[in-house]
Every structure is written in structure tokens, then in C-alpha cells.
Design a protein around this motif. Structure first.
Motif, PDB file in Angstrom:
ATOM      1  N   THR A 135       0.851  -1.184   0.000  1.00 33.57           N
ATOM      2  CA  THR A 135       0.000   0.000   0.000  1.00 33.57           C
ATOM      3  C   THR A 135       0.881   1.226   0.000  1.00 33.57           C
ATOM      4  O   THR A 135       2.023   1.186   0.424  1.00 33.57           O
ATOM      5  N   ALA A 136       0.369   2.337  -0.473  1.00 27.96           N
ATOM      6  CA  ALA A 136       1.133   3.585  -0.505  1.00 27.96           C
ATOM      7  C   ALA A 136       0.255   4.731  -0.056  1.00 27.96           C
ATOM      8  O   ALA A 136      -0.841   4.905  -0.557  1.00 27.96           O
ATOM      9  N   ALA A 137       0.767   5.503   0.889  1.00 27.72           N
ATOM     10  CA  ALA A 137       0.097   6.715   1.349  1.00 27.72           C
ATOM     11  C   ALA A 137      -1.389   6.516   1.572  1.00 27.72           C
ATOM     12  O   ALA A 137      -2.227   7.081   0.890  1.00 27.72           O
ATOM     13  N   PRO A 138      -1.785   5.658   2.538  1.00 26.04           N
ATOM     14  CA  PRO A 138      -3.209   5.433   2.769  1.00 26.04           C
ATOM     15  C   PRO A 138      -3.937   6.722   3.115  1.00 26.04           C
ATOM     16  O   PRO A 138      -3.383   7.644   3.686  1.00 26.04           O
TER      17      PRO A 138
ATOM     18  N   HIS B  15      11.270   7.930   4.392  1.00 25.08           N
ATOM     19  CA  HIS B  15       9.813   7.758   4.348  1.00 25.08           C
ATOM     20  C   HIS B  15       9.390   6.636   3.406  1.00 25.08           C
ATOM     21  O   HIS B  15       8.252   6.164   3.487  1.00 25.08           O
TER      22      HIS B  15
ATOM     23  N   GLY C 298       6.104   5.039   6.393  1.00 23.65           N
ATOM     24  CA  GLY C 298       5.103   5.935   5.829  1.00 23.65           C
ATOM     25  C   GLY C 298       4.636   5.456   4.472  1.00 23.65           C
ATOM     26  O   GLY C 298       3.438   5.352   4.215  1.00 23.65           O
ATOM     27  N   ASN C 299       5.596   5.124   3.579  1.00 21.05           N
ATOM     28  CA  ASN C 299       5.257   4.612   2.264  1.00 21.05           C
ATOM     29  C   ASN C 299       5.626   3.145   2.075  1.00 21.05           C
ATOM     30  O   ASN C 299       5.432   2.602   0.993  1.00 21.05           O
TER      31      ASN C 299
ATOM     32  N   ASN D 218      -0.378   8.518  14.029  1.00 29.83           N
ATOM     33  CA  ASN D 218       0.679   8.438  13.021  1.00 29.83           C
ATOM     34  C   ASN D 218       2.042   8.409  13.714  1.00 29.83           C
ATOM     35  O   ASN D 218       2.531   9.427  14.174  1.00 29.83           O
TER      36      ASN D 218
ATOM     37  N   TYR E 125       2.672   1.494   6.701  1.00 34.51           N
ATOM     38  CA  TYR E 125       1.749   2.619   6.691  1.00 34.51           C
ATOM     39  C   TYR E 125       1.128   2.839   8.054  1.00 34.51           C
ATOM     40  O   TYR E 125       0.641   1.899   8.682  1.00 34.51           O
TER      41      TYR E 125
ATOM     42  N   ILE F  29      -0.888  -1.676   6.854  1.00 39.62           N
ATOM     43  CA  ILE F  29      -1.317  -0.576   7.702  1.00 39.62           C
ATOM     44  C   ILE F  29      -1.050  -0.972   9.151  1.00 39.62           C
ATOM     45  O   ILE F  29      -1.454  -2.042   9.604  1.00 39.62           O
TER      46      ILE F  29
ATOM     47  N   SER G  91       4.799   7.346  12.107  1.00 42.83           N
ATOM     48  CA  SER G  91       5.870   7.322  11.103  1.00 42.83           C
ATOM     49  C   SER G  91       6.693   8.603  11.102  1.00 42.83           C
ATOM     50  O   SER G  91       7.901   8.559  10.828  1.00 42.83           O
TER      51      SER G  91
END
Length: 684
Positions: free
Chosen positions: A26-29, A309, A313-314, A324, A317, A419, A326
Motif C-alpha cells: 500500500t502507498a500513502a493510505p 519515508h 510511511g510509504n 501516526n 503505513y 497498515i 511514522s
């Protein structure tokens, strides 16, 4: 003693470390989204952009593969020229924000395929915006100097409640080049125009697009899996000469973080320049302002933060519903790590800076770490970045550096492309370190503020074998569980002891071979705590983040007065609370702005100290802090003329951590922080 970390590669050594398939990335939920059907949407975009006219034409083909409903959103400034669902006309609806939206129904027997054609004119590029304004204004913009289409601007029919795997084909006029996060599949740069095809085959939260008159330089890095990673710079011509240095710097960061955490999770990484002072990190790339990239320290600081990141984060997630983590972990493993590599004193100064920033907050501005999701203003950064980074620093102190590094690698192996909540971090660190970390995580994640610590008594008595020292520590209620460092000074040196403080007040006893002269509380700043008044000299940030700050504007003429008001707005990021300059000094933090002769007269009238030697007679403008006899924090801004005052509007807000600063035009030429005092108790 601060130790520079030695990074060790370790094997996948535990049976509980999970094997993760790379097609579940996943990327940048999207904060607050439900991702129970990750990767169930395939998204294909073909987009053509003409920056000279700001016109965009696009076609989206979206396949919804699983049973659930979805929503598509498109900015209302665009025209929808065709919309079909399973080849049947599918007109959009309009919401209260003048955006289009489509409700995609459940699919049961076969996938739904939605095809949307749209076109429209993008907003003009505003090069006067600063980074904070860009963050708070997700608008799709275009010009010959650069195009930026952030996902949050709804520049395409965006899936609002799900993850997508996507391909994007970009067409631009000759001389322009563009990209999106992902793998570059193909590109053609011809006289008729530029075309590029990108693919992101892992579930992503959305699509950001960047374009500009870029010169592209390439290199590659062989990762720890012996696979090549494509490195690129997309730089404006005026900074093209810097490409090789930036590519070399990226390689250094890959070496550091692959050995510390694990293999880089993507196949490429690009550094992209922006005409505005942006600073964004996305999967496979970072988007930084042209002026930012030219700053000499960026390669050694911010670049590494953005590279990291891609792991935190990326690559793993944050679960925004539970906080948060990250940003704090990235700050600790990037910004703070570089200070540790520089020197022990530089690292201590950064930790002290975090505590100074926290001391500048007023009650009510703080929030539990568990509630931090993203940076919105100075107070949120102090909590979500600095307090969280100090959390990881204290966690490393608690379990030891070796177990901390193993836990970091275990976290990456277990949670890669998932996530991940704070509770997942706690489990990973507990399993690998074999420590019960529940009290530590609970007190630092779920509580506001920080403990206030003092040495209330230090006495000693002579014994047959030497001396017996009794030290009483006191903390604010409710009590934290703390390992408090206390340094004992004797004639022959200094030795630090750790005291396990569990209650609001405890007395600890030490047997010494020689007489103690004094004791110092936490001399190396290893605990996140409320600094005592003498430990926290005033800094400019106190008037910048405090919502009660009063502002006194001294100039009388309209032009200079308006410039001073604008400067106050930029410093405080809100409309300033103006009070007449002839009134008594308020009891709240106060910002005073004026020309040099006005400031000098005001200080004299209020019977306050004149300009300190550190700034007096230097540069075209100065700013400094002081504390009145009544305890009020003041920030004074003094400029030699209207032009010098106006020159401060853009740079001064970036120097909140300073106690004083001197400017020559827009350039800071001297700066510093008033000396801090440790909590030291002399023993008679």
C-alpha cells in the motif's frame, strides 16, 4: 554517554516474522479510510496537459473487482464529457462542495468497469505561496514553470474509500517532462512532445502528478538484494548542475537504511524540483522546491528524511485512526541520527531543542501522541515529530541499542506494506526485546503534557567506608515510571546513576567512596520532560505557537504598519491580537515589532534592557527574546527601515528555535540560543 549507532545486518531469525507478498503493498493510505479490500481496484489513466493554456484532458478506466460500494470524486471545475458504467451512461451527481461524485454499487457476479472522460482548466501556479500554504491548499496548478496535481485536489475521478493499483500515461508538450509515483515503464521525448508510462502495481491511496521543464539525470544503485534501483533527478535547468551530488547523496542514504532496516521496497527513487517551496515525500520520489534544493544543508538533512519515508510511511503505513507514528520514527532515524553522527553535543542540543519547543506550548495546545495524524501547525509538529522522536530515543535507552535495532528490522519484516498501528509497534518491540513495554507505551502515547522533575533534597553523611548520599526526587502527578539520570559530582569527576522513579516522591541512597559536591538532574537531556524555568531560555517560538500571544505594532505610518501586521500574521499563522503600544506589557507572551528608533524608545519607556550585545548594531534587522521582571516572554523585532522589515516576512518564521537572530536583508547572518541552566543542587 551518547553512542553513535553501529548498524548491524541481521538475518530473518525468528519464526514469527511473517513473509509478505509484494503485491499487497500500500502507498500513502487515506486517513480514516477502510481498506478491508486492499488491491481490489485497478485504475488506468491517460492524461494530456498543456501548461501554457493550463488545459487538461483525461480518461479514466476503473475496474472494481470485489463486492463493496465505492465513491468517486472529481473537482467541479472540470467538465465530464462522458461517463459509463459497464458501457451504460453513468451521470455524476454534485455535492455541497461543487464536486462531482459517483456512487459505485456493489458488484456481485462480475466486476464493474467505469470509464470517465473529463477535461478542464487547472488553476494558475502561484509561486508566492510558502510550504505551509501549499500544504493547506491542495489545488491542482499548472504553468510552464511547473505543474503539480496533488491527489487531494481531486484532479482525476479519485476513489475516496479504497486502495488502487494504477497505470498512468502522461502526454506533455515538447520541453516538458512529468511523472507520478511508481515504476517508469516507457518514455519518448520527441519534437512532437513527451510521453511517459508509469505503473504502480501495489495498492495505493491515490495519485500525485508533477511536471515541469525538467532536465533528467540518471544513475543506479545496487541494493542489498543485488538488484538495481533506478535513481533520477528531474531538475529545473537552473539547478541541473546539482544532480550528481544529489544522486550520490541518495546512494549514501540507501546504504545506511538498507543495512539498518532492510531492503529498499521499490525499484526506483527520484528527486523532483518544484517552482514553489514545497517539501513532499511520496512512494519512489520526493518533491522539493528549487530554492530548497539549493540550500547547502538539504542533502545532509531533509533529503535523508524523505528517502527514509519510503520505509516508514510509504512502506509501512500508519493506521491514522490510532495515530501516526511514522513521522516520529523518521525524525529519530533521520534528522536526529545525523546529529548523533555529527557529535554528542549536537545530538544533545537537538534533544534540548525539542524540550524547548515543548516548553513553549500553552496548556491545551498539547495532545496525546495517539491523536497525532499529520502536521497542521507548529504545535502539532512539536508533538507528532519531536515528542515522538524523543519517545523512540527513550525506548532505545530502555531496551538497549542492539535490541532496538533488531526490533526495527523485525518491525519492517513483520509489517512491511501493511497498515500499522502503535500497538503493532509495541508488539514487535516486546517480542524481540523480551520486555514488557505496556507501561512505557501507555504513559507516553496516551497522556498529554510531560513529567515535571525536581531534586527536592540532596544530603550526605560520612560512614566508615566513605559517604552515604540521599537524593529525593519529585515529579508531578500522576506519576510516570521513569529511569531518571542523575549526575554526582565529586572532586575527581562526575558519574551518572539511573534511578527508577515510580512515585511522585522517592528518596534514593548511594554509597560513595568520596564526598559528593553536587548533583545534577538529567544533565544530558535523556528524558522528555517539562523544563524548569531556568532550563528553558526563551525562544521566538513561544510567541509563534502560543494562541494567547499579544502583538504590539509600533510604526505609525500606514505602509510600515501594514508590513508589521503581515509579519505578525506570518509568524503566528493567524490574525494577530493587536494591543496598543502605549499600554502596559500584557501578562501573556508578547510580540513587539517596530523600526530601530521606535524599539529603542519603547524599551527605554518600559524600563527594559537595551538590545543585547549579540544583536546590537548588527545587520539591517534583529529579533531577540527576553523575559520581563514579571515573567512575561517578549519577542522583539527591530528593523532599520521599512524595506528591511519587509525582508523578514518570508525568512523569520523559519527561525522559531532561536533566542536571537540578525538579518542582512533576507539573509540570517547570526543566530543563537540563550544559555540553558541545568538543575543542580549543591551539597554542603
Amino acid at each position: 554517554m551518547i553512542h553513535i549507532r553501529t548498524i548491524h545486518l541481521i538475518p530473518i531469525f525468528l519464526v514469527f516474522v511473517l513473509s509478505i507478498s509484494t503485491n499487497t503493498v500500500t502507498a500513502a493510505p487515506i486517513p480514516g479510510s477502510d481498506f478491508s479490500h486492499e488491491g481490489s481496484i485497478d485504475y488506468d489513466i491517460t492524461v494530456s496537459i498543456d501548461p501554457s493554456t493550463r488545459m487538461l484532458e483525461g480518461k479514466s478506466t476503473i475496474t472494481f473487482n470485489k463486492t463493496r460500494d465505492h465513491t468517486l470524486i472529481l473537482d467541479g471545475r472540470f467538465e465530464v464529457t462522458q461517463a459509463l458504467i459497464d458501457e451504460i451512461p453513468f451521470a455524476p451527481q454534485n455535492d455541497s462542495n461543487q464536486s462531482y461524485y459517483w456512487q459505485i454499487p456493489y458488484t456481485i457476479l462480475r466486476p464493474h468497469q467505469v470509464v470517465i472522460h473529463w477535461r478542464g482548466q487547472l488553476h494558475p501556479l502561484d509561486e508566492t505561496l510558502d510550504h505551509e500554504q501549499t500544504l493547506g491548499r491542495p489545488v491542482a496548478v499548472s504553468a510552464a514553470e511547473g505543474t503539480f496535481l496533488p491527489d487531494a485536489s481531486n484532479w482525476y475521478p479519485r476513489v475516496a474509500n479504497g486502495l488502487i493499483r494504477y497505470t498512468v500515461q502522461i502526454t506533455l508538450p515538447s520541453g516538458q517532462r512529468g511523472l507520478v509515483p511508481g515504476k517508469l515503464i516507457d518514455e519518448q521525448d520527441e519534437a512532437t512532445g513527451y510521453r511517459a508510462h508509469f505503473e504502480f502495481d501495489h495498492p495505493a491511496g491515490g495519485i500525485d502528478l508533477m511536471a515541469g521543464p525538467y532536465e533528467i539525470e540518471s544513475d543506479h544503485y545496487i541494493g542489498i538484494r543485488d538488484e538495481p534501483i533506478q535513481l533520477r533527478t528531474y531538475f529545473h535547468p537552473q539547478i541541473g548542475r546539482m544532480a550528481s551530488d544529489y544522486l550520490a547523496a541518495v546512494k549514501r542514504y540507501f546504504e545506511l537504511y538498507e543495512s539498518w532496516i532492510g531492503a529498499y521496497p521499490f525499484t526506483e527513487f527520484s528527486i523532483v524540483s518544484s517552482p514553489t517551496p514545497t517539501g513532499f515525500g511520496m512512494p519512489t520520489l520526493t518533491y522539493l522546491g528549487v530554492n530548497v534544493l539549493q540550500l547547502p544543508f538539504i542533502k545532509d538533512t531533509s533529503l535523508g528524511h524523505e528517502v527514509l519515508h519510503n520505509w516508514w510511511g510509504n512502506g509501512v503505513y500508519p493506521d491514522y485512526k490510532s495515530g501516526n507514528w511514522s513521522e516520529g520514527l523518521t525524525t529519530f532515524m533521520a534528522d536526529y541520527t545525523y546529529k548523533e553522527q555529527e557529535s554528542e553535543s549536537a545530538a544533545r542540543e537537538m534533544r534540548l531543542g525539542w524540550l524547548r519547543d515543548f516548553a513553549a506550548l500553552e496548556p491545551g495546545q498539547d495532545a496525546p501522541l495517539i491523536e497525532f495524524t499529520s502536521r497542521t501547525h507548529g504545535a502539532s509538529k512539536i508533538v507528532g515529530y519531536h515528542k515522538a522522536a524523543m519517545f523512540f530515543f527513550m525506548l532505545r535507552d530502555l531496551i538497549g541499542e542492539e535490541l532496538f535495532n533488531r526490533s526495527i528490522q523485525g518491525l519492517w519484516s513483520m509489517q512491511r506494506f501493511k497498515i500499522t498501528a502503535w500497538s503493532n509497534l509495541q508488539s514487535a518491540f516486546e517480542i524481540i526485546s523480551a520486555h514488557d513495554l505496556a507501561p512505557f507505551f501507555d504513559q507516553w502515547l496516551n497522556r498529554t503534557s510531560a513529567p515535571s522533575l525536581t531534586i527536592t533534597e540532596a544530603r550526605q553523611q560520612q560512614t566508615d567506608s566513605g559517604y552515604r548520599l540521599h537524593i529525593t526526587l519529585q515529579q508531578s502527578e500522576p506519576a510516570y515510571q521513569l529511569r531518571v539520570p542523575v549526575a554526582i559530582q565529586t572532586e575527581t569527576g562526575e558519574q551518572t546513576h539511573l534511578f527508577d522513579l515510580q512515585h511522585t516522591k522517592q528518596t534514593f541512597t548511594l554509597d560513595l567512596s568520596e564526598k559528593a559536591q553536587s548533583v545534577i538532574l538529567d544533565p544530558d537531556i535523556r528524558l522528555f520532560r517539562l523544563l524548569a524555568p531556568g532550563e528553558a531560555p526563551p525562544i521566538l517560538r513561544e510567541v509563534m505557537v502560543n494562541p494567547t500571544t499579544a502583538t504590539m505594532i509600533l510604526p505609525d505610518d500606514d505602509e510600515t504598519r501594514q508590513i508589521a501586521v503581515t509579519l505578525a500574521e506570518k509568524l503566528q499563522r493567524r490574525t494577530p491580537q493587536l494591543v496598543p503600544a502605549n499600554q502596559p506589557i500584557p501578562t501573556v507572551p508578547t510580540l513587539v515589532i517596530g523600526l530601530q528608533h521606535e524599539i529603542d524608545a519603547w524599551l527605554d519607556a518600559k524600563e527594559l534592557p537595551t538590545k543585547p550585545d549579540e544583536v546590537n548594531g548588527k545587520g539591517s534587522a534583529q529579533a531577540w527574546t527576553l523575559t520581563t521582571p514579571q515573567g512575561t516572554s517578549l519577542a522583539i523585532v527591530s528593523a532599520q527601515d521599512t524595506t528591511s522589515l519587509e525582508a523578514l516576512i518570508r525568512p523569520l518564521p523559519h527561525y522559531g528555535r532561536q533566542s536571537y537572530i540578525v538579518f542582512d536583508g533576507r539573509h540570517a547572518v547570526e543566530k543563537g540560543v540563550w544559555p540553558a541552566q541545568v538543575q543542580q543542587v549543591e551539597i554542603k
